[in-house]
Design a protein around this motif. Structure first.
Motif, short mmCIF file in Angstrom:
data_model
loop_
_atom_site.label_atom_id
_atom_site.label_comp_id
_atom_site.label_asym_id
_atom_site.label_seq_id
_atom_site.Cartn_x
_atom_site.Cartn_y
_atom_site.Cartn_z
N SER A 96 43.70 -26.22 -145.69
CA SER A 96 42.99 -27.49 -145.84
C SER A 96 41.51 -27.30 -146.08
O SER A 96 40.90 -28.02 -146.88
CB SER A 96 43.21 -28.37 -144.60
N ASP A 97 40.88 -26.31 -145.42
CA ASP A 97 39.44 -26.14 -145.61
C ASP A 97 39.12 -25.71 -147.04
O ASP A 97 38.14 -26.16 -147.64
CB ASP A 97 38.87 -25.14 -144.60
N LEU A 100 39.79 -28.88 -149.37
CA LEU A 100 38.76 -29.91 -149.23
C LEU A 100 37.43 -29.45 -149.82
O LEU A 100 36.70 -30.25 -150.41
CB LEU A 100 38.60 -30.28 -147.76
N GLU A 101 37.11 -28.16 -149.69
CA GLU A 101 35.89 -27.65 -150.29
C GLU A 101 35.98 -27.72 -151.81
O GLU A 101 34.99 -28.00 -152.50
CB GLU A 101 35.64 -26.21 -149.85
N ARG A 104 35.27 -31.22 -152.74
CA ARG A 104 33.83 -31.49 -152.60
C ARG A 104 33.05 -30.89 -153.77
O ARG A 104 32.10 -31.49 -154.27
CB ARG A 104 33.32 -30.93 -151.27
N GLN A 141 44.67 -32.78 -145.15
CA GLN A 141 43.89 -33.03 -146.36
C GLN A 141 43.87 -34.51 -146.68
O GLN A 141 42.81 -35.08 -146.97
CB GLN A 141 44.50 -32.23 -147.53
N VAL A 144 41.60 -36.43 -144.09
CA VAL A 144 40.16 -36.27 -144.29
C VAL A 144 39.69 -37.03 -145.52
O VAL A 144 38.67 -37.72 -145.50
CB VAL A 144 39.80 -34.77 -144.39
#
Length: 219
Positions: A96-97, A100-101, A104, A141, A144
């Protein structure tokens, strides 16, 4: 049908996403995924321009960086844009990190290009729409992104114009069979789809108009 028009249980997985717009108006929402690229997007824009139709383009951030002139043309023609991640990453393939990055990064890329256009006198455009590549995200995901700055847009009709198993007439048949008031219709301004779009996009637009549909973009 589970692909062309997602079953109800799939819509329950992401309950706050938009799968279909209000049904009380005979209108559809055209969307195009995976661009912008010079081999497909300018032609799509020319067709939409000839009919006076606006659409929403869910863009891959890396393509925006590589083809800023095409990105600018989408904006200049008055279309809506949305985030489709920076590298068209699948939510189930990445933690997920990382996912999500990547989303972004796409946001910041499009924001930077929009700010450059604004400096040249272009009108501002909101960056508040998100569509996950392949239509899937991990629960974290989704949570967020939903709680953040984005409205998640899925689809009511996916044309499968990218499929090597379908010809142009079969793709057109999907549009005719499954479109209904409020449908969010997904095409792709991509290399895998452009040959079929040459054959069926004008025909699909003519059919939709003949059936009395108007065309809307997301507020």
């Amino acid at each position: 049908m589970i692909i062309e028009q997602p079953a109800r249980f799939l819509r329950w997985i992401y309950p706050h996403a938009a799968w279909r717009m209000p049904r009380d108006e005979r209108a559809v929402y055209l969307t195009f995924d995976d661009g912008p690229i010079p081999e497909a997007t300018p032609w799509v824009l020319s067709v939409l321009r000839s009919y006076g139709i606006k659409a929403t383009f869910f863009m891959v951030g890396d393509n925006v960086d590589k083809h800023p002139d095409v990105f600018r043309q989408v904006i200049a023609d008055g279309h809506r844009i949305g985030n489709h991640t920076h590298n068209h990453v699948g939510g189930f393939r990445f933690p997920s990190d990382v996912y999500l990055e990547n989303a972004r990064l796409a946001h910041h890329t499009m924001e930077a290009h929009l700010q450059a256009l604004h400096g040249l006198g272009s009108s501002a455009q909101r960056l508040d729409l998100f569509r996950p590549p392949h239509g899937w995200m991990r629960p974290m995901q989704y949570k967020v992104i939903h709680r953040g700055r984005y409205r998640i847009i899925m689809w009511d009709v996916v044309t499968r114009d990218y499929s090597t198993w379908l010809n142009a007439e079969e793709v057109f048949g999907i549009v005719r069979r499954y479109t209904r008031p409020g449908s969010i219709i997904t095409f792709h301004d991509s290399l895998r789809s452009i040959d079929k779009l040459h054959s069926i996009l004008p025909s699909a637009l003519e059919w939709l108009l003949a059936e009395g549909y108007g065309f809307r973009v997301f507020d």
